[in-house]
Motif scaffolding. Structure first.
Motif, PDB file in Angstrom:
ATOM      1  N   SER A 139       0.862  -1.177   0.000  1.00 26.95           N
ATOM      2  CA  SER A 139       0.000   0.000   0.000  1.00 26.95           C
ATOM      3  C   SER A 139       0.896   1.224   0.000  1.00 26.95           C
ATOM      4  O   SER A 139       2.057   1.150   0.436  1.00 26.95           O
ATOM      5  CB  SER A 139      -0.933   0.004   1.217  1.00 26.95           C
ATOM      6  N   LEU A 140       0.364   2.319  -0.472  1.00 29.10           N
ATOM      7  CA  LEU A 140       1.150   3.548  -0.497  1.00 29.10           C
ATOM      8  C   LEU A 140       0.845   4.372   0.743  1.00 29.10           C
ATOM      9  O   LEU A 140      -0.323   4.622   1.073  1.00 29.10           O
ATOM     10  CB  LEU A 140       0.846   4.352  -1.763  1.00 29.10           C
ATOM     11  N   ASP A 141       1.901   4.768   1.422  1.00 32.80           N
ATOM     12  CA  ASP A 141       1.764   5.597   2.616  1.00 32.80           C
ATOM     13  C   ASP A 141       0.999   6.873   2.272  1.00 32.80           C
ATOM     14  O   ASP A 141       1.207   7.463   1.209  1.00 32.80           O
ATOM     15  CB  ASP A 141       3.168   5.944   3.134  1.00 32.80           C
ATOM     16  N   PRO A 142       0.092   7.312   3.152  1.00 32.34           N
ATOM     17  CA  PRO A 142      -0.635   8.560   2.893  1.00 32.34           C
ATOM     18  C   PRO A 142       0.284   9.739   2.597  1.00 32.34           C
ATOM     19  O   PRO A 142      -0.068  10.632   1.820  1.00 32.34           O
ATOM     20  CB  PRO A 142      -1.411   8.784   4.199  1.00 32.34           C
TER      21      PRO A 142
ATOM     22  N   GLU B 194      -0.139  12.162  -0.633  1.00 31.53           N
ATOM     23  CA  GLU B 194      -0.357  13.590  -0.426  1.00 31.53           C
ATOM     24  C   GLU B 194       0.798  14.431  -0.963  1.00 31.53           C
ATOM     25  O   GLU B 194       0.722  15.658  -0.957  1.00 31.53           O
ATOM     26  CB  GLU B 194      -0.553  13.873   1.066  1.00 31.53           C
ATOM     27  N   SER B 195       1.857  13.777  -1.430  1.00 32.39           N
ATOM     28  CA  SER B 195       2.999  14.504  -1.983  1.00 32.39           C
ATOM     29  C   SER B 195       2.728  14.822  -3.442  1.00 32.39           C
ATOM     30  O   SER B 195       1.591  14.831  -3.884  1.00 32.39           O
ATOM     31  CB  SER B 195       4.267  13.666  -1.836  1.00 32.39           C
ATOM     32  N   THR B 196       3.764  15.049  -4.202  1.00 34.28           N
ATOM     33  CA  THR B 196       3.618  15.338  -5.636  1.00 34.28           C
ATOM     34  C   THR B 196       3.600  14.041  -6.440  1.00 34.28           C
ATOM     35  O   THR B 196       4.160  13.965  -7.524  1.00 34.28           O
ATOM     36  CB  THR B 196       4.761  16.255  -6.112  1.00 34.28           C
TER      37      THR B 196
ATOM     38  N   ASP C 226      13.471  10.322   0.639  1.00 34.84           N
ATOM     39  CA  ASP C 226      13.237   9.877   2.014  1.00 34.84           C
ATOM     40  C   ASP C 226      11.992   8.994   2.109  1.00 34.84           C
ATOM     41  O   ASP C 226      12.003   7.948   2.768  1.00 34.84           O
ATOM     42  CB  ASP C 226      13.099  11.088   2.947  1.00 34.84           C
ATOM     43  N   LEU C 227      10.912   9.419   1.449  1.00 29.55           N
ATOM     44  CA  LEU C 227       9.670   8.642   1.488  1.00 29.55           C
ATOM     45  C   LEU C 227       9.862   7.260   0.867  1.00 29.55           C
ATOM     46  O   LEU C 227       9.366   6.254   1.392  1.00 29.55           O
ATOM     47  CB  LEU C 227       8.555   9.391   0.752  1.00 29.55           C
ATOM     48  N   ILE C 228      10.573   7.214  -0.246  1.00 26.98           N
ATOM     49  CA  ILE C 228      10.795   5.931  -0.916  1.00 26.98           C
ATOM     50  C   ILE C 228      11.690   5.035  -0.072  1.00 26.98           C
ATOM     51  O   ILE C 228      11.418   3.831   0.082  1.00 26.98           O
ATOM     52  CB  ILE C 228      11.416   6.152  -2.310  1.00 26.98           C
ATOM     53  N   ASN C 229      12.757   5.590   0.497  1.00 28.35           N
ATOM     54  CA  ASN C 229      13.659   4.795   1.334  1.00 28.35           C
ATOM     55  C   ASN C 229      12.930   4.243   2.555  1.00 28.35           C
ATOM     56  O   ASN C 229      13.162   3.100   2.968  1.00 28.35           O
ATOM     57  CB  ASN C 229      14.855   5.643   1.762  1.00 28.35           C
ATOM     58  N   GLU C 230      12.039   5.043   3.143  1.00 26.07           N
ATOM     59  CA  GLU C 230      11.260   4.586   4.292  1.00 26.07           C
ATOM     60  C   GLU C 230      10.336   3.431   3.891  1.00 26.07           C
ATOM     61  O   GLU C 230      10.190   2.448   4.624  1.00 26.07           O
ATOM     62  CB  GLU C 230      10.436   5.739   4.860  1.00 26.07           C
ATOM     63  N   MET C 231       9.718   3.538   2.721  1.00 23.58           N
ATOM     64  CA  MET C 231       8.814   2.490   2.258  1.00 23.58           C
ATOM     65  C   MET C 231       9.570   1.201   1.991  1.00 23.58           C
ATOM     66  O   MET C 231       9.121   0.104   2.367  1.00 23.58           O
ATOM     67  CB  MET C 231       8.085   2.950   0.991  1.00 23.58           C
ATOM     68  N   VAL C 232      10.735   1.284   1.341  1.00 24.99           N
ATOM     69  CA  VAL C 232      11.547   0.098   1.038  1.00 24.99           C
ATOM     70  C   VAL C 232      12.029  -0.567   2.327  1.00 24.99           C
ATOM     71  O   VAL C 232      12.049  -1.804   2.443  1.00 24.99           O
ATOM     72  CB  VAL C 232      12.731   0.487   0.126  1.00 24.99           C
ATOM     73  N   ALA C 233      12.390   0.253   3.315  1.00 27.14           N
ATOM     74  CA  ALA C 233      12.849  -0.301   4.591  1.00 27.14           C
ATOM     75  C   ALA C 233      11.705  -0.984   5.333  1.00 27.14           C
ATOM     76  O   ALA C 233      11.918  -1.971   6.056  1.00 27.14           O
ATOM     77  CB  ALA C 233      13.445   0.821   5.447  1.00 27.14           C
TER      78      ALA C 233
END
Length: 278
Positions: A19-22, A26-28, A49-56
């Motif tokens: 799933s995609l983090d809110p 809400e970003s671009t 940062d958002l992508i790295n957090e999701m991958v982690a």
């Protein structure tokens, strides 16, 4: 209006996000193209940062690469207005003033989905569609692998009453839905996320399939496929078109014409077993 996708930041992932983090939504964020266990996440601004957090967070994901490019580079050509027969196809941020009674305008926002309409196969399909629509009343059309919806939009603009636009990729369907809205074709076009072979039994006077040969060879085996009055088949290289023509001959359908204006891509106009009116 300016091009909203003027610059793209693309994250290429192995795996499909659960799933995609809110925070991402809400970003671009523009969209996620998912295929064969891989994902392309598109943004109009970098979000490392958002992508790295999701991958982690999701063990099954890994970042393969990141790309920065213009939308013209992604599509492989400038997104500009052009004319195909009686149709003028324009991005909504670059509409030309063409005041001619015999021309019909279509707005096409390709987003990040391939299919600006400038590919040879697209122009050839539009040409055959216009030829058929000028010869007889084509009321019902199925567009398989609709992509940005350009061929479905073309069918509606040429006077077809009911058009079913199919694509298995959700981002393609969302892009098509946006283009249906831009052209106010809600009453003519229905866009669905589905595989074409699942809808072969749907009654239609014309089936248009501008798709990969691997999908085409499956479609032509469906009994209902060759029962349609008209077929426009494209996206085929010479050797692939040869195989399709041979198989259609075995199924006793008529190849009306085969063209390859650029010497690379082939488009077939086929008369199915149901006899058309011309």
């Amino acid at each position: 209006m300016s091009n909203p996708y003027e610059y793209l930041y693309i994250y290429y992932l192995e795996g499909i996000p659960s799933s995609l983090d809110p925070a991402i939504k809400e970003s671009t964020f523009i969209g996620n193209w998912e295929e064969d266990g891989f994902s392309f996440l598109f943004f109009s601004y970098p979000h490392d940062d958002l992508i790295n957090e999701m991958v982690a967070r999701e063990d099954h994901l890994s970042l393969i690469d990141k790309y920065e490019m213009t939308s013209d580079q992604w599509h492989g050509d400038k997104i500009e207005s052009y004319t195909a027969g009686s149709l003028v196809i324009s991005p909504p941020w670059k509409i030309p003033f063409v005041n001619q009674r015999n021309l019909t305008h279509i707005l096409l926002d390709p987003g990040v989905v391939f299919g600006t309409g400038r590919h040879q196969t697209t122009e050839d399909c539009l040409g055959y569609m216009e030829y058929l629509c000028r010869k007889e009343k084509i009321s019902t059309v199925v567009d398989i692998g609709t992509g940005t919806g350009i061929l479905a939009l073309g069918a509606a603009a040429l006077g077809c009453d009911r058009v079913l636009a199919l694509d298995f990729n959700l981002l393609a369907v969302r892009t098509t839905l946006n283009n249906i809205r831009l052209n106010d074709f809600h009453d003519r076009i229905l866009a669905i996320q589905a595989r074409g072979e699942a809808f072969m039994a749907v009654p239609a006077q014309l089936v248009v399939a501008n798709i990969h040969y691997d999908v085409m060879k499956i479609l032509i085996e469906a009994p209902e496929f060759v029962e349609k009055p008209w077929l426009i088949l494209s996206g085929l290289l010479k050797s692939e078109a040869d195989k399709v023509c041979e198989r259609l001959k075995e199924k006793s359908v008529t190849l009306v014409e085969r063209i390859s204006p650029d010497g690379v891509w082939n488009t077939l106009l086929v008369q199915g077993r149901s006899v058309p009116t011309i």
